[in-house]
Scaffold this active site. Sequence first.
Site, PDB file in Angstrom:
ATOM      1  N   GLU A  24       0.839  -1.203   0.000  1.00  0.00           N
ATOM      2  CA  GLU A  24       0.000   0.000   0.000  1.00  0.00           C
ATOM      3  C   GLU A  24       0.872   1.251   0.000  1.00  0.00           C
ATOM      4  OE1 GLU A  24      -1.775   1.190   3.938  1.00  0.00           O
ATOM      5  OE2 GLU A  24      -1.631  -0.981   4.286  1.00  0.00           O
ATOM      6  N   CYS A  56      -3.267  -3.822   4.589  1.00  0.00           N
ATOM      7  CA  CYS A  56      -2.266  -4.811   4.987  1.00  0.00           C
ATOM      8  C   CYS A  56      -2.518  -6.202   4.420  1.00  0.00           C
ATOM      9  CB  CYS A  56      -2.215  -4.895   6.512  1.00  0.00           C
ATOM     10  SG  CYS A  56      -1.850  -3.324   7.318  1.00  0.00           S
ATOM     11  N   HIS A 186      -1.377 -11.131  12.020  1.00  0.00           N
ATOM     12  CA  HIS A 186      -1.023  -9.789  11.579  1.00  0.00           C
ATOM     13  C   HIS A 186      -0.793  -8.932  12.818  1.00  0.00           C
ATOM     14  CE1 HIS A 186      -0.962  -5.991   9.554  1.00  0.00           C
ATOM     15  NE2 HIS A 186      -2.065  -5.574  10.146  1.00  0.00           N
TER      16      HIS A 186
END
Length: 420
Positions: A24, A56, A186
């Site tokens: 990103e 993400c 994550h």
Amino acid sequence: VVHSLLEKYEIKPHEVGRVEVGTETLVDKSKSTKTILMDLFPGNTDIEGATVINACYGGTAALLNSFMWCESEWWDGRYAIVVAADIAAYAKGPARPTCGAGAVAVLIGRDAPLAFQPRERATHAANVWDFFKPDHTVEYPTVDGALSQICYYQALEDVYHRYCEKMEKIHDESFSAESSDYMVFHAPYNKLVQKSYARLFLLDARRKHGMQIEDNAHPLAPWLSQPIEDTYADKNLEKVLKGMSEKSFNQRLSDANAASKAIGNTYTASVFIGLSSLVDRVGSRGELTPGKTITVFSYGSGALASMYSLHVRSPSNQTRFSTEKMVSAMNLTERLSRREEVHPSELDYALDTRARMHQCGAPYSPLYPTVGRLFPGTYYLKGISSKWTRTYSRVPSDANVESQGLPLAPQSVLDLAKQE
């Protein structure tokens, strides 16, 4: 990281048939980051893939695409490379200390030492506005921190329930937060990972409660029938869950979290750095043995999330790749120990310089030092021409890192900071 991967595993350009990038941190609204990497594959223009964008989650989307390519009847026997790379930058405020930067390149092919099972996965997709980047004149995101944490929890709940159902159907046995040998989450910041893993114990208990198992003596009894949204900010529940999950967290997630605690948030690269950290630390102890299982949870704001399984195995038809080779090639813990510690103000100087770059236009020549401060083999931006084309150079592989305790920011940056 792509060049490093090709060198360390002696991959020839013609052996690669797919390169897909998740990021990103965009430098162009049209030209794919993947096309920049094509300079590393001379003589081979037959490479599928592009750049995938969703906060993400982009790297995971690229990974799943590459898995399916290798599983399909159209696979031509060549490798895929998945790249997840980002600079996680935040404006001054409470989120800035979580800033980080990282990149991971993953080689995908059949008969691998870490195997993906297509049926062992679940995905969540929803339209939420928790983190996004609507202003192209600045690098920093628009973030609703409280909402983003709730969205993370909700995505985790959704994929975990369906992942458990699939695992129980496939393997004909119950599945819980302690069924996998290891887990990778994550990791925007470590505390969120700890809380999120602990919540799996609540979800497990609520699943059993739904099956009408006697729960009166259960330590989570007060929360088994409570609306799930009422549990998100319950401090008493957090305390109980931490006590229940702490030992299991240390066994299953502490190794995966070690690198992110040292690096910070890395957006798309986060879950892959977690996997790298797990392989590096557990593998170096000789504990990443065939038959071990890894459950991975990936989340990207907006929102997309997936949970999937990886199985450690011994390749049957090749000796080129192994978990031992991965540990040796990454050498992650030792490489992180070679970093130079600088004053925290250096982060502010660097991000302020990047903010000015977004406004100054072209041509542009970077101000920061390269050779002597960057690791050997690192690529860096050499310049942006008046026509906005970018050129990159690489620090020589035999270069020395000269850590002399000098400021990282050049004098021109320090002078600008004083003026402002």
